[in-house]
Design a protein around this motif. Sequence first.
Motif, PDB file in Angstrom:
ATOM      1  N   GLU A   1       0.848  -1.186   0.000  1.00 47.01           N
ATOM      2  CA  GLU A   1       0.000   0.000   0.000  1.00 47.01           C
ATOM      3  C   GLU A   1       0.883   1.235   0.000  1.00 47.01           C
ATOM      4  N   ILE A   2       0.540   2.204  -0.850  1.00 46.31           N
ATOM      5  CA  ILE A   2       1.353   3.412  -1.033  1.00 46.31           C
ATOM      6  C   ILE A   2       0.725   4.589  -0.300  1.00 46.31           C
ATOM      7  N   VAL A   3       1.576   5.438   0.282  1.00 43.67           N
ATOM      8  CA  VAL A   3       1.111   6.681   0.881  1.00 43.67           C
ATOM      9  C   VAL A   3       2.175   7.750   0.627  1.00 43.67           C
ATOM     10  N   PHE A   4       1.730   8.965   0.378  1.00 39.37           N
ATOM     11  CA  PHE A   4       2.648  10.085   0.158  1.00 39.37           C
ATOM     12  C   PHE A   4       2.806  10.875   1.451  1.00 39.37           C
ATOM     13  N   ALA A   5       4.068  11.217   1.791  1.00 36.45           N
ATOM     14  CA  ALA A   5       4.324  11.989   3.012  1.00 36.45           C
ATOM     15  C   ALA A   5       5.281  13.131   2.737  1.00 36.45           C
ATOM     16  N   GLY A   6       4.954  13.951   1.722  1.00 38.60           N
ATOM     17  CA  GLY A   6       5.705  15.173   1.446  1.00 38.60           C
ATOM     18  C   GLY A   6       7.200  14.962   1.328  1.00 38.60           C
ATOM     19  N   TYR A   7       7.948  15.613   2.206  1.00 32.93           N
ATOM     20  CA  TYR A   7       9.407  15.470   2.221  1.00 32.93           C
ATOM     21  C   TYR A   7       9.885  14.409   3.224  1.00 32.93           C
ATOM     22  N   GLY A   8       8.962  13.757   3.884  1.00 35.08           N
ATOM     23  CA  GLY A   8       9.342  12.717   4.840  1.00 35.08           C
ATOM     24  C   GLY A   8       9.950  13.262   6.112  1.00 35.08           C
TER      25      GLY A   8
ATOM     26  N   GLY B   1       3.017  -0.027   8.287  1.00 33.01           N
ATOM     27  CA  GLY B   1       3.092  -1.178   7.393  1.00 33.01           C
ATOM     28  C   GLY B   1       3.063  -0.831   5.921  1.00 33.01           C
ATOM     29  N   LYS B   2       3.177   0.450   5.585  1.00 36.71           N
ATOM     30  CA  LYS B   2       3.018   0.885   4.202  1.00 36.71           C
ATOM     31  C   LYS B   2       4.342   1.313   3.577  1.00 36.71           C
ATOM     32  N   MET B   3       4.319   1.515   2.265  1.00 41.31           N
ATOM     33  CA  MET B   3       5.445   2.066   1.520  1.00 41.31           C
ATOM     34  C   MET B   3       5.209   3.565   1.382  1.00 41.31           C
ATOM     35  N   VAL B   4       6.130   4.357   1.964  1.00 42.95           N
ATOM     36  CA  VAL B   4       5.979   5.805   1.986  1.00 42.95           C
ATOM     37  C   VAL B   4       6.806   6.426   0.868  1.00 42.95           C
ATOM     38  N   VAL B   5       6.172   7.229   0.047  1.00 37.15           N
ATOM     39  CA  VAL B   5       6.878   7.957  -1.006  1.00 37.15           C
ATOM     40  C   VAL B   5       7.107   9.388  -0.532  1.00 37.15           C
ATOM     41  N   VAL B   6       8.365   9.852  -0.581  1.00 42.53           N
ATOM     42  CA  VAL B   6       8.698  11.209  -0.139  1.00 42.53           C
ATOM     43  C   VAL B   6       9.641  11.846  -1.153  1.00 42.53           C
ATOM     44  N   LEU B   7       9.741  13.152  -1.104  1.00 41.83           N
ATOM     45  CA  LEU B   7      10.657  13.879  -1.975  1.00 41.83           C
ATOM     46  C   LEU B   7      12.024  14.009  -1.313  1.00 41.83           C
ATOM     47  N   ALA B   8      13.074  14.018  -2.110  1.00 37.31           N
ATOM     48  CA  ALA B   8      14.425  14.249  -1.602  1.00 37.31           C
ATOM     49  C   ALA B   8      14.568  15.705  -1.170  1.00 37.31           C
ATOM     50  N   GLY B   9      15.612  15.974  -0.379  1.00 38.40           N
ATOM     51  CA  GLY B   9      15.863  17.338   0.049  1.00 38.40           C
ATOM     52  C   GLY B   9      14.909  17.772   1.147  1.00 38.40           C
ATOM     53  N   GLU B  10      14.768  19.104   1.280  1.00 41.47           N
ATOM     54  CA  GLU B  10      13.867  19.662   2.289  1.00 41.47           C
ATOM     55  C   GLU B  10      13.277  20.957   1.764  1.00 41.47           C
ATOM     56  N   PRO B  11      12.134  21.347   2.308  1.00 40.31           N
ATOM     57  CA  PRO B  11      11.407  22.489   1.724  1.00 40.31           C
ATOM     58  C   PRO B  11      12.037  23.845   2.036  1.00 40.31           C
ATOM     59  N   LYS B  12      11.823  24.771   1.113  1.00 39.89           N
ATOM     60  CA  LYS B  12      12.258  26.159   1.286  1.00 39.89           C
ATOM     61  C   LYS B  12      11.032  27.070   1.330  1.00 39.89           C
ATOM     62  N   ASP B  13      11.256  28.283   1.806  1.00 34.07           N
ATOM     63  CA  ASP B  13      10.177  29.276   1.773  1.00 34.07           C
ATOM     64  C   ASP B  13      10.260  30.066   0.464  1.00 34.07           C
ATOM     65  N   SER B  14       9.406  31.036   0.323  1.00 32.10           N
ATOM     66  CA  SER B  14       9.353  31.800  -0.924  1.00 32.10           C
ATOM     67  C   SER B  14      10.599  32.654  -1.153  1.00 32.10           C
TER      68      SER B  14
ATOM     69  N   ARG C   1      19.204   9.061   6.146  1.00 30.89           N
ATOM     70  CA  ARG C   1      18.858   8.261   7.318  1.00 30.89           C
ATOM     71  C   ARG C   1      17.866   8.975   8.235  1.00 30.89           C
ATOM     72  N   ALA C   2      17.868  10.302   8.210  1.00 32.39           N
ATOM     73  CA  ALA C   2      16.896  11.037   9.015  1.00 32.39           C
ATOM     74  C   ALA C   2      15.478  10.704   8.563  1.00 32.39           C
ATOM     75  N   LYS C   3      15.282  10.626   7.257  1.00 35.13           N
ATOM     76  CA  LYS C   3      13.957  10.279   6.729  1.00 35.13           C
ATOM     77  C   LYS C   3      13.639   8.809   6.959  1.00 35.13           C
ATOM     78  N   ARG C   4      14.650   7.964   6.849  1.00 38.95           N
ATOM     79  CA  ARG C   4      14.451   6.539   7.151  1.00 38.95           C
ATOM     80  C   ARG C   4      14.029   6.359   8.597  1.00 38.95           C
ATOM     81  N   ASN C   5      14.722   7.049   9.495  1.00 42.30           N
ATOM     82  CA  ASN C   5      14.417   6.909  10.923  1.00 42.30           C
ATOM     83  C   ASN C   5      13.025   7.429  11.254  1.00 42.30           C
TER      84      ASN C   5
END
Length: 550
Positions: free
Chosen positions: A146-153, A169-182, A202-206
Amino acid sequence: MKHLHTYGFVLAALLASGCASTSNTTSKAPVTDAEKLRAVATTYGNTITAADLSKHLHIIASDEYEGRNTGEKGQKMAAEYIAREFREDGLIGPVKNSSNPYYQAFDLERSQWGEGHILVGGKKFQMLQDFFVLGSSPYQTEQATEIVFAGYGIDDAKYSDYANVDVTGKMVVVLAGEPKDSKGNFLISGTTKASDWGNDYRAKRNAATKRGAKSVLIVTGTNAAEFNTQTQRYKSFASRPSLGLKNTRTQESAASMFVSPAAGAALLSTTPEKLIAYGNEVAKAGKPVAATFTPAKDVKVLTARVTTLVPTENVLGFIEGSDKKDEVIVVTAHYDHVGMEEDAPGDDKIFNGANDDGSGTVAVIELAEAFAQAKKAGYGPRRSILFMTVTAEEKGLLGSEYYSNNPIFPLENTVANVNIDMIGRMDFDYEKQNDSNYIYVIGADKLSSELHTINEEANQKYVNLKLDYKYNDENDPNRFYYRSDHYNFAKHGIPIIFYFNGVHADYHKPGDEVDKILFDSAEKVARLAFYTTWELANRDNRIVVDSNKK
């Protein structure tokens, strides 16, 4: 080849272990007065010579030993040589119920990726092409997921993509990097400097693991070309076989995968362009944004790992102490190296590893002989000493990790670890000065202030090397404190000291040859290690564990 580690001397080893037990004793009562023992230290320290170090190193770092790659012929030859030296010097083989009591034998697993794919409906994405796995994976057989999206993780006090998102128990899809402001600043730091969320996967893995996810897929790059460029080093790593300790535990962390924008988009029923554009929405809002992606329903994953067993061994020689024999000092070096590479440039295909870590190995052999001679003459040691050359350091400190998980002597009785890795060369900085009269000292003050003091006093009294603490800095980016076998003792709260001459141009290259070793320098470092060990073994009180530095 599997049985080469016995090398045909099972009977001889059994007989020798009996002989060693008698040769480790003395006819007169041993000296247990600390001051009297200090008075004779130089008698035995002076037996450690450049000539003897050279004699041993010219053997184990010769082409005949084929680079001592873990589990292969040359490593087995080196193990036999070291065990024979221990036996002939009168050390006891302490490994019980073993065909060779000088060997702590165990199996590693050689593994490499086999068939692997992610099926999204009728579309197949291939492992090592469209995605890569770092570490282990639970998808050994094809499994629906089962897939779920979690932004930048990210799951941080300042910013969390996991609010109201169930990933158990799911497979989480996240974007690499981290968000910036405008304005282009990172939302986590508030500056142009990225945090660990963007720098360390590893921070996102953890975070995914803490939330109960089965796996986390990090969408990397904005297109296929960027994905290939940014994951090239992972591809190179993932495509090679690796060695590790046998996995007897269930998967503890969420599986980590880097996936292409095309694969990530397919898992979320969108396009790569719309997936990447999510970052613009976050920048505009300045906070996590609820995505409108629809996770694909028909997803199956396979990441098969093919494993074979690789027998190997740590080599142990033991000198029993006198009045404090239940306390143990462990002296280590790793005797493996990286073997041979047929595609290495030039004519030399053998990585002899004279400095890394043939130099430390022969120092341990010489220390063992010196203490054995003192023992025969009735001069200690008061505490027992385990001399151990470990295997598979180059594969991830595996030999010392195995020992720390399966100790021959209880870790609570282990007073300290003295570790020697890469001595007798000058590193880049000292080579510019043509100064070989130095040693980097790492870790001595991390757990015990007394160990640091003991080493400094031994150096001042006997050797007079420059003690360089450059790499002992907790902020040193090389992180050498975590990169040799002592760390597997330190993580159990055992004080350690690590002797190291630094990295040079021949590091992990065929040019790491015996003729480049400065044996006079190696002699001084080995003697310093001896005198520090002598004090640790013979002083009245066990050193304190009174520090908790990083």
